[in-house]
Design an enzyme around this catalytic site. Structure first.
Site, mmCIF file in Angstrom:
data_model
loop_
_atom_site.group_PDB
_atom_site.id
_atom_site.type_symbol
_atom_site.label_atom_id
_atom_site.label_comp_id
_atom_site.label_asym_id
_atom_site.label_seq_id
_atom_site.Cartn_x
_atom_site.Cartn_y
_atom_site.Cartn_z
ATOM 1 N N GLY A 12 -14.621 -5.930 2.750
ATOM 2 C CA GLY A 12 -13.601 -6.965 2.516
ATOM 3 C C GLY A 12 -13.782 -8.157 3.435
ATOM 4 O O GLY A 12 -12.868 -8.964 3.605
ATOM 5 N N GLY A 15 -12.868 -11.649 2.249
ATOM 6 C CA GLY A 15 -11.500 -11.889 1.786
ATOM 7 C C GLY A 15 -10.693 -12.712 2.769
ATOM 8 O O GLY A 15 -11.210 -13.212 3.777
ATOM 9 N N TYR A 137 0.591 1.510 -3.762
ATOM 10 C CA TYR A 137 -0.282 0.820 -2.805
ATOM 11 C C TYR A 137 -0.080 1.391 -1.394
ATOM 12 O O TYR A 137 -1.034 1.763 -0.715
ATOM 13 C CB TYR A 137 0.044 -0.682 -2.842
ATOM 14 C CG TYR A 137 -0.616 -1.481 -1.751
ATOM 15 C CD1 TYR A 137 -1.990 -1.704 -1.756
ATOM 16 C CD2 TYR A 137 0.138 -2.032 -0.711
ATOM 17 C CE1 TYR A 137 -2.596 -2.439 -0.749
ATOM 18 C CE2 TYR A 137 -0.458 -2.774 0.289
ATOM 19 C CZ TYR A 137 -1.822 -2.966 0.272
ATOM 20 O OH TYR A 137 -2.423 -3.689 1.276
ATOM 21 N N ASN A 166 3.375 -8.358 6.750
ATOM 22 C CA ASN A 166 2.978 -9.357 5.736
ATOM 23 C C ASN A 166 2.189 -10.498 6.388
ATOM 24 O O ASN A 166 2.672 -11.117 7.336
ATOM 25 C CB ASN A 166 4.214 -9.967 5.066
ATOM 26 C CG ASN A 166 4.900 -9.007 4.098
ATOM 27 O OD1 ASN A 166 5.019 -7.820 4.368
ATOM 28 N ND2 ASN A 166 5.351 -9.533 2.981
ATOM 29 N N LEU A 167 1.002 -10.770 5.854
ATOM 30 C CA LEU A 167 0.151 -11.821 6.421
ATOM 31 C C LEU A 167 0.293 -13.114 5.613
ATOM 32 O O LEU A 167 0.664 -13.088 4.440
ATOM 33 C CB LEU A 167 -1.310 -11.378 6.402
ATOM 34 C CG LEU A 167 -1.618 -10.044 7.070
ATOM 35 C CD1 LEU A 167 -3.120 -9.772 7.009
ATOM 36 C CD2 LEU A 167 -1.129 -10.011 8.508
ATOM 37 N N HIS A 180 1.585 -13.493 -2.829
ATOM 38 C CA HIS A 180 2.725 -13.097 -1.995
ATOM 39 C C HIS A 180 3.711 -14.270 -1.896
ATOM 40 O O HIS A 180 3.424 -15.372 -2.347
ATOM 41 C CB HIS A 180 2.244 -12.681 -0.595
ATOM 42 C CG HIS A 180 1.648 -11.320 -0.570
ATOM 43 N ND1 HIS A 180 0.296 -11.098 -0.633
ATOM 44 C CD2 HIS A 180 2.224 -10.095 -0.515
ATOM 45 C CE1 HIS A 180 0.063 -9.786 -0.600
ATOM 46 N NE2 HIS A 180 1.216 -9.159 -0.530
HETATM 47 P P1 GDP Z 1 6.412 -7.701 -0.507
HETATM 48 O O1 GDP Z 1 6.706 -8.257 0.841
HETATM 49 O O2 GDP Z 1 5.392 -6.624 -0.468
HETATM 50 O O3 GDP Z 1 7.666 -7.292 -1.219
HETATM 51 O O4 GDP Z 1 5.709 -8.849 -1.370
HETATM 52 P P2 GDP Z 1 5.992 -10.384 -1.695
HETATM 53 O O5 GDP Z 1 5.452 -11.248 -0.632
HETATM 54 O O6 GDP Z 1 5.457 -10.606 -3.075
HETATM 55 O O7 GDP Z 1 7.581 -10.571 -1.782
HETATM 56 C C1 GDP Z 1 8.408 -10.656 -0.675
HETATM 57 C C2 GDP Z 1 9.820 -11.042 -1.067
HETATM 58 O O8 GDP Z 1 9.839 -12.418 -1.487
HETATM 59 C C3 GDP Z 1 10.438 -10.251 -2.216
HETATM 60 O O9 GDP Z 1 11.804 -10.009 -1.909
HETATM 61 C C4 GDP Z 1 10.339 -11.217 -3.388
HETATM 62 O O10 GDP Z 1 11.327 -10.994 -4.379
HETATM 63 C C5 GDP Z 1 10.583 -12.544 -2.674
HETATM 64 N N1 GDP Z 1 10.123 -13.746 -3.408
HETATM 65 C C6 GDP Z 1 10.876 -14.849 -3.645
HETATM 66 N N2 GDP Z 1 10.198 -15.741 -4.361
HETATM 67 C C7 GDP Z 1 8.964 -15.228 -4.575
HETATM 68 C C8 GDP Z 1 7.806 -15.710 -5.259
HETATM 69 O O11 GDP Z 1 7.764 -16.795 -5.822
HETATM 70 N N3 GDP Z 1 6.710 -14.882 -5.235
HETATM 71 C C9 GDP Z 1 6.711 -13.674 -4.622
HETATM 72 N N4 GDP Z 1 5.606 -12.926 -4.650
HETATM 73 N N5 GDP Z 1 7.817 -13.186 -3.988
HETATM 74 C C10 GDP Z 1 8.921 -13.954 -3.962
#
Ligand code: GDP
Length: 312
Positions: A12, A15, A137, A166-167, A180
């Site tokens: 990776g 990436g 995952y 979270n990165l 994300h």
């Molecule tokens: P997680 O941290 O593994 O849940 O992954 P995400 O980064 O995709 O989401 C984090 C949080 O952000 C969750 O509560 C989503 O509902 C919220 N969120 C709000 N708007 C967005 C968006 O446009 N994209 C994503 N991916 N998440 C969002």
């Protein structure tokens, strides 16, 4: 472990996180090898066996993973489970067989139980099932911890396991459906500003919290752990700063220069209710502290997006 002139295989390595890790390893004088996924399907044992037995690296840092935001996790649970579990299974086992001197497994905060007390301590890792949207995952990655500990116990294999939060950062995946939250919202706000849209939709209720770590800080921790952490216990890698999705969205909107309104779409999933790690072990054992404040990192990431992917 001194990385000067040490051969490090980084799966990776091309990436988002891998590029930052490889740059740092090279700055330490390491010889870095990055297998490309189009040539090496790490889900296949014979491919991994050939790779490890031919290259004989001293260090293996396993970053290769199929990752994505909450949308991608919901759409592809089987792929996220199988690909991540299969890659880790073979890369760790073949690293042991090839006599690797250090195996660094990089897992995820998604392995923690859905309702872990905040801040998440490593000792709480097994106290419940992960949040449903990212359980396949998170559990596939968690099996790498079990495997690392088993190989350490039976074979004295020096495998370690890190759990980054979270990165985010420049070079992230800015896709609206599979990215994300930070890269997705940056794209939404920048494009809405340019079009003059009156509203931007944010997924979920805005009440969940997350902790974010700049990709360069994560790379620092991974390299420091490669050099000086040798313990079967997993180690969190985070900043220890918790922020709600609503506060994050408001901050990003402001930093992107967007002047419209935010609309929260509660039909989209919230995911895990809260996330924030206890970063004590990494501070005590490898002297790691996140250096880049969230606001500074977001400004840098927005600029990168506007100058690269989001060019008009
Ligand atoms: P997680 O941290 O593994 O849940 O992954 P995400 O980064 O995709 O989401 C984090 C949080 O952000 C969750 O509560 C989503 O509902 C919220 N969120 C709000 N708007 C967005 C968006 O446009 N994209 C994503 N991916 N998440 C969002």
């Amino acid at each position: 472990m001194d990385l000067e002139s040490t051969t490090c295989l980084v799966t990776g390595g091309s990436g988002f996180l891998g590029r930052a890790v490889c740059r740092l390893l090279e700055s330490r004088g390491a010889t870095v090898i990055v297998p490309r996924s189009r040539d090496h399907d790490l889900r296949r044992r014979e491919v991994v066996e050939r790779l490890l037995s031919e290259l004989r690296p001293r260090v293996v840092i396993h970053l290769a993973a199929v990752v994505g935001g909450i949308g991608a996790n919901r759409r592809n649970p089987a792929t996220y489970f199988y690909d991540n579990a299969a890659m880790a299974l073979h890369v760790l086992d073949e690293s042991y067989r090839a006599g690797v001197a250090k195996f660094v497994g990089v897992g995820t905060i998604c392995s923690y139980p859905k309702f872990t007390p905040v801040p998440f301590r490593e000792s709480d890792l097994w106290n419940g099932y992960p949040e449903e949207t990212n359980a396949p995952y998170g559990l596939a990655k968690k099996m790498m911890l079990v495997q690392a500990q088993a190989y350490r116990a039976q074979h004295q294999f020096p495998a370690i396991m890190l759990l980054p939060t979270n990165l985010y950062g420049p070079g992230d995946h800015f896709d609206l459906e599979s990215g994300h939250v930070i890269p997705s919202l940056i794209r939404k706000f920048v494009e809405a500003r340019r079009r003059g849209d009156p509203t931007v939709t944010v997924w979920g209720t805005g009440t969940p919290t997350r902790e974010f770590l700049h990709v360069s800080d994560a790379a620092e921790a991974i390299v420091a752990a490669t050099e000086s952490y040798d313990d079967g216990e997993p180690m969190n890698v985070g900043s220890g700063d918790e922020i709600s999705i609503r506060a994050l969205a408001e901050l990003l909107s402001d930093l992107c220069g967007y002047r419209g309104a935010l609309v929260f779409d509660a039909s989209r999933p919230d995911g895990q209710p809260r996330r924030c790690v206890d970063a004590t072990r990494a501070r005590e054992r490898i002297g790691f502290r996140a250096r880049i404040p969230l606001r500074d990192g977001l400004i840098e990431t927005i600029r990168w997006f506007e100058e690269n992917e989001g060019r008009r």
